[in-house]
Design an enzyme around this catalytic site. Sequence first.
Site, PDB file in Angstrom:
ATOM      1  N   GLU A  85      54.548  10.825  22.262  1.00 30.64           N
ATOM      2  CA  GLU A  85      54.386  11.356  20.898  1.00 30.64           C
ATOM      3  C   GLU A  85      55.673  11.071  20.135  1.00 30.64           C
ATOM      4  O   GLU A  85      56.753  11.457  20.594  1.00 30.64           O
ATOM      5  CB  GLU A  85      54.104  12.864  20.897  1.00 30.64           C
ATOM      6  CG  GLU A  85      52.710  13.210  21.384  1.00 30.64           C
ATOM      7  CD  GLU A  85      52.357  14.687  21.261  1.00 30.64           C
ATOM      8  OE1 GLU A  85      52.880  15.375  20.357  1.00 30.64           O
ATOM      9  OE2 GLU A  85      51.557  15.151  22.093  1.00 30.64           O
ATOM     10  N   GLU A 122      52.994  18.690  27.101  1.00 24.64           N
ATOM     11  CA  GLU A 122      54.026  19.667  26.715  1.00 24.64           C
ATOM     12  C   GLU A 122      53.931  20.915  27.588  1.00 24.64           C
ATOM     13  O   GLU A 122      53.789  22.046  27.100  1.00 24.64           O
ATOM     14  CB  GLU A 122      53.950  19.975  25.205  1.00 24.64           C
ATOM     15  CG  GLU A 122      54.212  18.716  24.381  1.00 24.64           C
ATOM     16  CD  GLU A 122      54.524  18.929  22.901  1.00 24.64           C
ATOM     17  OE1 GLU A 122      54.318  20.038  22.384  1.00 24.64           O
ATOM     18  OE2 GLU A 122      54.974  17.952  22.269  1.00 24.64           O
TER      19      GLU A 122
HETATM   20  O1  AHR Z   1      50.986  15.936  17.384  1.00 24.17           O
HETATM   21  C1  AHR Z   1      50.853  17.287  17.086  1.00 24.17           C
HETATM   22  C2  AHR Z   1      51.315  18.172  18.227  1.00 24.17           C
HETATM   23  O2  AHR Z   1      52.680  18.000  18.436  1.00 24.17           O
HETATM   24  C3  AHR Z   1      50.702  17.897  19.570  1.00 24.17           C
HETATM   25  O3  AHR Z   1      49.469  18.508  19.728  1.00 24.17           O
HETATM   26  C4  AHR Z   1      51.699  18.486  20.506  1.00 24.17           C
HETATM   27  O4  AHR Z   1      51.697  17.855  21.769  1.00 24.17           O
HETATM   28  C5  AHR Z   1      53.016  18.327  19.769  1.00 24.17           C
HETATM   29  O5  AHR Z   1      53.758  19.472  19.785  1.00 24.17           O
END
Ligand code: AHR
Length: 512
Positions: A316, A193
Site C-alpha cells: 500500500e 495491517e
Molecule cells: O487504503 C486504505 C486503508 O489504508 C487500507 O484499508 C488499510 O490497509 C490502510 O490503513
Amino acid sequence: MKKIVLIICTTLSLNLSAQNVVSLQADKGSEIINKNIYGHFAEHLGHCIYGGLYVGDNNTKIPNKEGIRLDVLDALKKLKVPVLRWPGGCFADTYHWKDGIGPKDKRPSMLNVWWGNVKEDNSFGTNEFLNMCEMLGAEPYLSGNVGSGTPQELSDWVKYTIHPNGSSPMPDLRQQNGRANPWHVKYWGIGNEAWGCGGNMKPEYYANIYRQYATFMTNGDPKEKIFRIASGASDADYNWTEVLMRDIPHNMLDAVGVHHYSVIEWGKKGPATNFTEEEYYTTMQRALQMEELVSRHSAVMDKYDPKKRVAMAVDEWGGWYDVEPGTNGAFLYQQNTMRDAMIAGTTLNIFNNHCDRVKMANLAQIVNVLQAVILTNDEKIILTPTYHVMEMYNIHQDATMLPISVTSNDYKMGKEKLKAISASASKDKSGVTHISLVNIDANKEQEVSVNINGANYTAVSGRILTSDKIQNYNSFENPNKVKPTTFTGASLNGSALKIKLPPYSVVVLELK
Ligand code: AHR
C-alpha cells in the site's frame, strides 16, 4: 571590469548547471525490475468496487462484461496492470469469502464496518474478482482474513481457487458455481495491517499466527507455487520487520509487506486540489521518505536473508488527503493533481532502483479511492495524472535496471531542502534504454547533464507530463487538461545528454 563580470557569470552558470548530474551505467544492469512493482490495489471501500470496477449485470446503461465496466477495463489494460490486490485493506480481515460465492440472490449481506457502515451485498466476490483479473491479464493477489477468520477458512479459499477438480469439497463447490478449472492465484496475503485494523497484534504474536495460517495453505498442483506475503510494517516500524524475519521460517515466507502513505498529518491532511506550496512540499517530504524506508527495511531483511530470497512488497502506498467536499468521509474519494504525478514518478523511481529487494508494490487504490488512476462518475470516467505516470513508466516492467546516480540541486522551502531531481533507468528486452526523470521543484526549470557510460546512443526521444499549475487535475468537465505530450527538451551529443526539465514535470526518455 566587464571581462571579470563575464568570467564570474560564466563560472556561476557553469556551477549551476553542473549541479544536476546524472551518471548512467548503461552496460552494468544485472537486476530485473519486477513488473509487479507496477501493481494496484482494490478494496471494498467507497466506490472502488461498486460503481468503479463493477456495475452489476442488470439495469445498467454502462457497457460491461459480466458486470465489469468495459471503459475502466480498457483503460487499465493500457496500463498493463501486472497484479491486483483484493479485497482489502482493513476490509480483508472482516471478509468471509464464502459469503461472496454462489447465486447472488442467496448471498448474505454484511455491514462494511471499516468504511462507512454501508451495506455490502457480496455481489462482487471471488468468482467475479478472479474472472476480472483474467479479463485484465493481471495476476490476482488475495488478502486472507486473519483478524476475524480461521486457518480453515483461508485454507478452504486456497482450495476453492487453485486446487484441481475432484480433489476435495472446495473444488467441487467451485464447479457447482460455474467454474470448472482452477484459476491461477499465486499471491496470498496472510492478513493485513495485523498491527492495526487487522487485529492490533504484537509482531511476535502475529509471527506465530502467520506460521499457523501458512501451514494450511497448500498448493494443489506442485507446479503452482503459492507466494505467501506477511502483513508488513507501518512506515518506519523496523522492529516489526525484524521480528517477522527472525521468527518466521523462510521456507514459508516469500515476502514481507510495508505500508507507507504520503500524508501531511493524519489529523490535518489538507485538500487534494486547493493546496499551498508548503503543503505540496510536505507531501513530497513524506513521499521521498520511501527511499529511507525501503533502504532501512531492506537492511533489516539483509541481516536474516543476505541472499534476498524474501521479497519486500510495498503493498500500500500513495498520497492521502481530505475527501472531496460533499462526499462521504469514509469513502476516501479524492481528486488527483500534478502533485500526485510527482509522488508516483519519484516513488516508482525509488522502487526501480531498489528492485533487488522490492518485487511488488500496490498503489492505493485503483479506482475512486485515494491516489486512484481512474475516477468515475456514473457512465463517465477520467484518467488521472497518476494514470499517465503509470502508463509512461510501464516500459520499465520486467526490464533490466541500469544503475544511475544523481547529483541534484535542492528544492528549498524555508530552511528545509529536498533533492529536486529523481531518476531511474532500464533496458528492455529489445535493447532499448529508458530513463525516467522527475523534477519536483515547484518553481524552477532544472537542467540535467547525463553522462552515459557503456553505450553509444544515436537517438533520443521522449514524453513529458506537466501542466501550468501544480494543482491542475483532470475533471469530468475537462478530462484532458493534464496528459502526456512529446518531449523536445533533450539533446544528445555523443555520450553527453542534456535535458531541460520544467518545474513539476515527469519525463520518460527512450535512447537507441
Ligand atoms: O487504503 C486504505 C486503508 O489504508 C487500507 O484499508 C488499510 O490497509 C490502510 O490503513
